[in-house]
Design a protein around this motif. Structure first.
Motif: not given
Length: 425
Positions: A226-232
């Motif tokens: 989720g952190f990676a998806a929200y970063w993007m």
């Protein structure tokens, strides 16, 4: 209910993206540097996590229909100060307040929908709600540049306030609470082979220590995805419009249309992959294969696209097409992450755990716009957008590799529920 919550997601993402869509005229009028704009853009997520967790725990005890109504009203009200302010500090304060009000929207929406759909039917409804977000971004790309061109950038915030008020009235009269959990309906979780979906009524009558849940490797892996998806997401929402206009040289209205095309690509990709995941599970595939490995594959593919954007010599239109595919693939995480968490934790704690996931994951969106702004300012202005976007590829790759190693939902369900504590004697 799915339709109304999809409409809410549309409003939510219009509220998020509007600042990025008016970035160029706003920065010019308020004399903001890229770093200053990145700070204001990221401020939306400063209290996002805190409010998400707080309201998530409330959703375990209070009906989601009233929580969602309160959110809708507050979103509408906070738009007006943004339309009127001439101060960067006041704009920052408004974005912080709006972020706090909008933070709990997705986890509470998920919790509300899960009261209507059992486990094996949850992928597609959440994917549909996520397309409300995509529709909001699509409308933003098509309409906000036109509104800005005709009436100025401030009018966009006034319109959003009116739209939020309309949704709140509709929800007040039509919104209802699901009763799937209340009637003790059994949920199911895929076994390792995928052939045996064991019903577990204890999923509704037992409670787990939060320390035990939050230290589980699978749960932590979902948080990292989720952190990676929200970063993007944070990077793209705040900086893609400016990249299209200043980095690739499109006129403002054309840039809005290209932005809409990028977003339009997300909808069929997300729904198609969510359907594929659900279909695989219906045919006996394990959740490890149908959910975990599929979402990791999409993240790795998206990361490769961002790297290619940086290293290949492409025409502006080709770059837009590559960007569209690269940002569409990792969004599968938004549909599958709540379902993965719901497999592992009790229904009585689902709302709070999904909220904690959203809270921690959204930290990526809080950091990414500021990092991007710093890169743009320090490394050549309009020519530094692509290196900035490439930072997302690093985060996506790390998250995907960690999930492939440690995310095993069936194993974690067995481990977590081995010594569950009953809610009642």
């Amino acid at each position: 209910m799915t339709f109304l919550l999809t409409f809410l997601a549309l409003i939510n993402f219009l509220d998020k993206i509007v600042l990025g869509m008016v970035a160029v005229p706003l920065m010019a009028e308020m004399h903001l540097s890229p770093s200053e704009f990145g700070l204001i853009a990221g401020s939306f997520f400063w209290l996002f996590s805190t409010s998400t967790i707080a309201v998530g725990f409330m959703s375990n005890r209070f009906q989601t229909r009233w929580l969602l109504l309160t959110m809708g009203i507050s979103w509408a009200l906070v738009q007006l100060p943004q339309a009127l302010t001439s101060s960067a500090a006041a704009l920052l304060a408004c974005r912080v307040i709006l972020g706090a009000a909008e933070g709990p929207a997705f986890p509470v929406t998920v919790h509300a929908l899960y009261k209507w759909f059992p486990d094996q039917k949850r992928n597609v409804p959440i994917a549909i709600v996520n397309q409300g977000a995509a529709a909001g971004l699509l409308l933003a790309g098509l309409l906000i540049p036109l509104v800005t061109h005709r009436w100025g950038w401030r009018m966009n915030f006034a319109i959003l306030g009116a739209v939020g008020a309309i949704w709140s009235v509709l929800w007040l009269f039509v919104g209802r609470e699901g009763n799937l959990g209340a009637h003790g309906a059994k949920s199911s979780v895929a076994s390792g082979s995928g052939a045996d979906h064991a019903a577990h009524s204890t999923h509704f009558t037992y409670r787990l220590p939060y320390r035990r849940i939050l230290s589980d490797p699978s749960v932590l892996s979902v948080f990292l995805l989720g952190f990676a998806a929200y970063w993007m997401l944070g990077q793209n929402l705040m900086w893609l419009p400016a990249y299209l206009e200043k980095g690739l040289g499109f006129p403002s209205i054309d840039a809005g249309r290209w932005f809409a095309l990028v977003i339009a690509t997300t909808a069929p990709v997300n729904i198609g992959l969510s359907w594929l995941s659900q279909r695989m599970m219906e045919r006996g595939a394990s959740t490890r294969l149908a959910r975990v490995q599929l979402v990791c594959l999409t993240m790795l593919a998206g990361a490769s696209g961002y790297v290619a954007l940086l290293v290949l010599d492409l025409a502006p239109v080709q770059k837009v097409m590559l960007f569209a595919v690269s940002c569409a693939l990792p969004t599968l995480s938004f549909s599958l992450a709540p379902a993965l968490l719901a497999e592992m934790v009790p229904e009585s704690q689902r709302g709070s755990i999904v909220s904690i996931h959203t809270a921690l994951a959204s930290l990526g969106a809080a950091v990414a716009p500021a990092v991007m702004g710093r890169i743009v300012q320090l490394h050549g202005g309009d020519h530094a957008y692509e290196p900035g976007f490439a930072t997302a590829s690093i985060v996506l790759i790390v998250a995907a590799l960690a999930a492939l190693r440690w995310l095993h939902p069936e194993r974690s369900y067995r481990t977590l529920n081995r010594s569950a504590a009953p809610l009642t004697a």
